[in-house]
Write an enzyme that holds these catalytic residues in place. Sequence first.
Site, PDB file in Angstrom:
ATOM      1  CD  GLU A   1      -2.759  -1.368   2.353  1.00 23.08           C
ATOM      2  OE1 GLU A   1      -2.690  -0.519   3.242  1.00 23.08           O
ATOM      3  OE2 GLU A   1      -3.488  -2.370   2.409  1.00 23.08           O
TER       4      GLU A   1
ATOM      5  CD  GLU B   1      -4.411  -8.398   1.488  1.00 25.02           C
ATOM      6  OE1 GLU B   1      -5.286  -7.836   2.162  1.00 25.02           O
ATOM      7  OE2 GLU B   1      -3.220  -8.056   1.500  1.00 25.02           O
TER       8      GLU B   1
END
Length: 356
Positions: free
Chosen positions: A170, A275
């Site tokens: 991220e 994910e």
Amino acid sequence: MKAFTRLLTLVSLCAAAVASPTPSAAATSAFPTATSVVSGLHALAKAAGKLYFGTATDNPELTDTPYVAILDDNMMFGQITAANSMKWDATEPEQGVFTFDQGDVIRNLAQGNGQLLRGHNCVWHEQLPDWVAFGNFTFDELISIVENHCGTLVGHYTGQILDADKIRAEPFNDDGTFQEDVFFNTTGTAYIPAALNAARAADANAKLYINEFNIEFAGPKATALQNLITQLKADGVPIDGVGFQSHFIVGEVPGDLVQNFQSFVDLGVEFAITELDVRMTLPETDELLAQQKQDYETVINACLAFTECVGVTIWDFTDKFSWVPGAFPSQGAACPWDDNLVRKPAFDGIVTGFQG
Ligand SMILES: *[C@@H]1O[C@H](CO)[C@@H](O)[C@H](O)[C@H]1NC(C)=O
Ligand SMILES: *[C@@H]1O[C@H](CO)[C@@H](O)[C@H](O)[C@H]1NC(C)=O
């Protein structure tokens, strides 16, 4: 086949979901359940040419015997990601003091089951110990800290991790600007090649990934990551893959998913769905569960459309241990198994997806 291939997602910008298991109260027995009779989702993924179908898990869950019985089934899951125990706060809580006990538990479990292990993660702005976040380090000091952390972490699991997922997890804000975390504020973007190079030096064969969310559709964040990949490649920095976290909402899987995957593949990287979950606003209904089944199928189909899509990981397989209720109030039921470890229609969606 080698039971333990290397999967290492290094700079995973991966959002490692902060696992915060909050079982939902709803009994699910009243809802439709899966009807597919198959040997396992990983077996189907392999038959479809993928390296794995896998799941995240977390150390506290391993005391749940019925849960572990499903987790251990290597026809069902061919790959495991540690949801929390390989993160910075877990692995280098004090500067230079590395603790791999909890991560090793997950590694040993995967190894014992003949499952691949995906690393998670090396640099992320959350679950970061205060000594890193508030250390007032200079540029040179922080670069050296990042190199030491990633090198030591990846080095510890050398030969055992398929993708160093999340060498950087991220790095971006949704508007495509860089996260103004301690790494960016202190080093600009220099920490990214530093992390990738250190990881590659520690394990020449681990695939190095950047892991992100909200890059599954075209927009400023996807563009920013594409620009970063282009720059890294131009600079000769190792970057092998992109992890699409794929935390979706029922009925809202991006319509341009395939097109968007293509725009990353065009840059010369492989990718993984790292994910996956598909959450809904509670309470569950038959309609929501039917749409969720369709959504899982859509995502699996999109992976099947690319040889560059190496595999799919769900962010835990049961609603019992999903991070969703802890992170999104009044939402949940995001996983293919319900709170009682019963397979939901979403399971059938994954099956149909892999069967093309
Ligand atoms: C970091 O710098 C700030 C501002 O100068 C100061 O208040 C803080 O105590 C410093 N932190 C450490 C760990 O030295
Ligand atoms: C990074 O810098 C920005 C802009 O000055 C600031 O808002 C932010 O709090 C800083 N982040 C950290 C982690 O220090």
